[in-house]
Design an enzyme around this catalytic site. Structure first.
Site, mmCIF file in Angstrom:
data_model
loop_
_atom_site.group_PDB
_atom_site.id
_atom_site.type_symbol
_atom_site.label_atom_id
_atom_site.label_comp_id
_atom_site.label_asym_id
_atom_site.label_seq_id
_atom_site.Cartn_x
_atom_site.Cartn_y
_atom_site.Cartn_z
ATOM 1 N N CYS A 115 0.818 -1.229 0.000
ATOM 2 C CA CYS A 115 0.000 0.000 0.000
ATOM 3 C C CYS A 115 0.845 1.269 0.000
ATOM 4 O O CYS A 115 0.375 2.321 -0.408
ATOM 5 C CB CYS A 115 -0.954 0.000 1.194
ATOM 6 S SG CYS A 115 -2.136 -1.353 1.124
ATOM 7 N N HIS A 252 -3.457 7.522 1.751
ATOM 8 C CA HIS A 252 -3.815 6.164 1.335
ATOM 9 C C HIS A 252 -5.234 5.883 1.825
ATOM 10 O O HIS A 252 -5.585 6.201 2.961
ATOM 11 C CB HIS A 252 -2.831 5.162 1.929
ATOM 12 C CG HIS A 252 -3.235 3.743 1.718
ATOM 13 N ND1 HIS A 252 -3.616 3.265 0.481
ATOM 14 C CD2 HIS A 252 -3.334 2.697 2.579
ATOM 15 C CE1 HIS A 252 -3.928 1.982 0.601
ATOM 16 N NE2 HIS A 252 -3.776 1.619 1.860
ATOM 17 N N ASN A 282 -9.920 0.010 -0.766
ATOM 18 C CA ASN A 282 -8.464 0.052 -0.668
ATOM 19 C C ASN A 282 -7.867 -0.556 -1.943
ATOM 20 O O ASN A 282 -7.965 -1.763 -2.154
ATOM 21 C CB ASN A 282 -8.036 -0.726 0.582
ATOM 22 C CG ASN A 282 -6.537 -0.681 0.816
ATOM 23 O OD1 ASN A 282 -5.776 -0.293 -0.064
ATOM 24 N ND2 ASN A 282 -6.124 -1.094 1.997
HETATM 25 O O1 UT7 Z 1 -3.901 -0.805 3.407
HETATM 26 C C1 UT7 Z 1 -3.060 -1.322 4.387
HETATM 27 C C2 UT7 Z 1 -3.430 -0.848 5.698
HETATM 28 N N1 UT7 Z 1 -4.652 -1.487 6.113
HETATM 29 C C3 UT7 Z 1 -5.387 -0.872 6.993
HETATM 30 O O2 UT7 Z 1 -5.053 0.228 7.371
HETATM 31 C C4 UT7 Z 1 -6.584 -1.580 7.565
HETATM 32 C C5 UT7 Z 1 -6.683 -1.231 9.020
HETATM 33 N N2 UT7 Z 1 -7.769 -1.862 9.716
HETATM 34 C C6 UT7 Z 1 -9.078 -1.557 9.502
HETATM 35 O O3 UT7 Z 1 -9.401 -0.804 8.624
HETATM 36 C C7 UT7 Z 1 -10.092 -2.133 10.447
HETATM 37 O O4 UT7 Z 1 -9.430 -2.746 11.545
HETATM 38 C C8 UT7 Z 1 -11.053 -3.149 9.801
HETATM 39 C C9 UT7 Z 1 -12.009 -2.420 8.897
HETATM 40 C C10 UT7 Z 1 -10.245 -4.180 9.020
HETATM 41 C C11 UT7 Z 1 -11.882 -3.865 10.866
HETATM 42 O O5 UT7 Z 1 -12.574 -2.924 11.679
HETATM 43 P P1 UT7 Z 1 -12.519 -3.037 13.278
HETATM 44 O O6 UT7 Z 1 -13.391 -1.973 13.795
HETATM 45 O O7 UT7 Z 1 -11.062 -3.019 13.666
HETATM 46 O O8 UT7 Z 1 -13.210 -4.441 13.527
HETATM 47 P P2 UT7 Z 1 -12.605 -5.739 14.207
HETATM 48 O O9 UT7 Z 1 -11.572 -6.378 13.335
HETATM 49 O O10 UT7 Z 1 -12.203 -5.403 15.597
HETATM 50 O O11 UT7 Z 1 -13.894 -6.674 14.234
HETATM 51 C C12 UT7 Z 1 -15.049 -6.319 14.992
HETATM 52 C C13 UT7 Z 1 -16.103 -7.381 14.781
HETATM 53 C C14 UT7 Z 1 -15.572 -8.805 14.938
HETATM 54 O O12 UT7 Z 1 -16.562 -9.580 15.563
HETATM 55 P P3 UT7 Z 1 -16.457 -9.923 17.125
HETATM 56 O O13 UT7 Z 1 -15.155 -10.671 17.277
HETATM 57 O O14 UT7 Z 1 -16.446 -8.595 17.833
HETATM 58 O O15 UT7 Z 1 -17.676 -10.754 17.367
HETATM 59 C C15 UT7 Z 1 -15.400 -9.270 13.511
HETATM 60 O O16 UT7 Z 1 -15.523 -10.669 13.387
HETATM 61 O O17 UT7 Z 1 -16.617 -7.298 13.440
HETATM 62 C C16 UT7 Z 1 -16.561 -8.583 12.832
HETATM 63 N N3 UT7 Z 1 -16.343 -8.408 11.399
HETATM 64 C C17 UT7 Z 1 -17.341 -8.241 10.531
HETATM 65 N N4 UT7 Z 1 -18.689 -8.197 10.681
HETATM 66 C C18 UT7 Z 1 -19.430 -7.994 9.581
HETATM 67 C C19 UT7 Z 1 -15.165 -8.377 10.729
HETATM 68 N N5 UT7 Z 1 -15.389 -8.189 9.421
HETATM 69 C C20 UT7 Z 1 -16.732 -8.102 9.261
HETATM 70 C C21 UT7 Z 1 -17.571 -7.909 8.151
HETATM 71 N N6 UT7 Z 1 -18.915 -7.857 8.356
HETATM 72 N N7 UT7 Z 1 -17.089 -7.745 6.911
#
Ligand code: UT7
Length: 325
Positions: A115, A252, A282
């Site tokens: 990225c 980004h 992304n």
């Molecule tokens: O380009 C390179 C750099 N990349 C980035 O900068 C990405 C950085 N990270 C992010 O953008 C975020 O961390 C994400 C968008 C990937 C995830 O968001 P989050 O608020 O950090 O969510 P999380 O990973 O903590 O997940 C929260 C909950 C989980 O469920 P539980 O464990 O709380 O029951 C996940 O399983 O959301 C669940 N979850 C989803 N639910 C519905 C994860 N993906 C999904 C989904 N739909 N697509």
């Protein structure tokens, strides 16, 4: 004192025709439009057609950047492509694009920084132009990230899209001050300890397969805000400028919440941040030049503006550049 600066004289971008909405994804995955919008700001993404490759996207973005710059391929002597999704393991996508542009002269190679790739490619091209060995470069970020996705993994499948962006860089003698046009400063970083937080679980030397993208999103998020704030400060200091001098932040486009948090660290109002993550998702190395081209074409970025570019990605790698328009 005069200085040889790399001035961006044209931008271009290309997005594949097919658009995939959050609802399209929710129809086949345990996810929802509401979750994706709330957690990421993404509404839709573009997906390359079967038979449409990273080099096709990059070549079209390059043609549009050349047209905007009033140049032809004959005017270019360097092509640097940032990509994590080459058509083939080798040769470099840059040489494929060189051929598609009908060029048989100059040098062409790829850089791999995922990225952050466009920041790496821009910095390398800037240094080669500054050396005096090259006069005009095409710097391209091109990706087909959807080809690396595990479509059964809702934590990554909803986040990425395909596309390409390009700039034409021209070496120009400038007075040598912070008011110069062109790349005023750039800074790059990497820290390989974090490989496992964002990587592809395959490759020619390890598994002999392409593999799928894997990410521990929450941890990446935490590092992204800290690293981006730090490198933005570093690059402004190197250019002899402050956050108050920034006209546009072109970040980004990984997650709207990261964009907002980094803008807050600069005390930059939200309307000074170029946002395309809602419709592009992304696109890895393509995201910064895609956003840049959008803001140039709609007239937001004007001559004299200070544009701050930043990105962070797999490796980890991260970087920023201050560019006077
Ligand atoms: O380009 C390179 C750099 N990349 C980035 O900068 C990405 C950085 N990270 C992010 O953008 C975020 O961390 C994400 C968008 C990937 C995830 O968001 P989050 O608020 O950090 O969510 P999380 O990973 O903590 O997940 C929260 C909950 C989980 O469920 P539980 O464990 O709380 O029951 C996940 O399983 O959301 C669940 N979850 C989803 N639910 C519905 C994860 N993906 C999904 C989904 N739909 N697509």
């Amino acid at each position: 004192m005069t200085k040889r600066r790399s001035v961006i004289i044209g931008t271009g971008s290309y997005l594949p025709q097919t658009v995939l909405s959050n609802d399209d994804l929710a129809a086949r995955l345990d996810t929802s439009d509401a979750w994706i919008v709330e957690r990421t700001g993404i509404c839709s993404r573009h997906v390359a057609a079967p038979g449409e490759f990273t080099s096709d996207l990059g070549a079209e973005a390059a043609r549009r950047a050349l047209a905007a710059a009033g140049c032809t391929p004959a005017d270019i002597d360097l092509i640097v492509v940032a990509t994590a999704t080459p058509d083939q393991t080798f040769p470099a996508v840059a040489t494929v694009i060189q051929h598609k542009l009908g060029m048989t002269h100059g040098a062409a190679f790829d850089v791999a920084a995922v990225c952050s790739g466009f920041l790496y490619a821009l910095t390398v091209a800037d240094a080669l132009l500054a050396s005096g060995g090259y006069g005009r470069a095409l710097v391209i970020g091109a990706e087909t990230m959807t080809r690396l996705l595990d479509w059964d993994d809702r934590t990554t499948a909803v986040l990425f899209g395909d596309g390409a962006g390009a700039v034409v860089l021209e070496a120009q003698m400038q007075p040598g001050s912070a008011a110069d046009r062109g790349v005023l400063a750039s800074r790059l970083h990497s820290d390989g300890r974090y490989n496992d937080l964002l990587h592809v679980d395959g490759g020619p030397s390890s598994t002999g397969t392409t593999g799928h993208l894997r990410m521990k999103g929450r941890e990446v998020f935490r590092h992204a805000v800290v690293n981006l704030a730090s490198v933005m400060g570093e690059v402004l200091e190197a250019a002899g400028l402050t956050a108050a001098d920034v006209t546009w932040l072109v970040p980004h486009q990984a997650n709207l919440r990261i964009l907002e948090a980094t803008a807050r660290k600069l005390n930059l109002p939200a309307d000074r941040v170029v946002i395309t993550v809602d419709r592009h998702a992304n696109t890895s190395a393509a995201s910064v030049p895609l956003a840049l081209d959008a803001a140039v074409r709609d007239g937001r970025i004007q001559p004299g503006d200070l544009v701050l570019l930043e990105a962070m990605g797999g490796g980890f790698t991260w970087g920023a550049a201050a560019v006077r328009w």
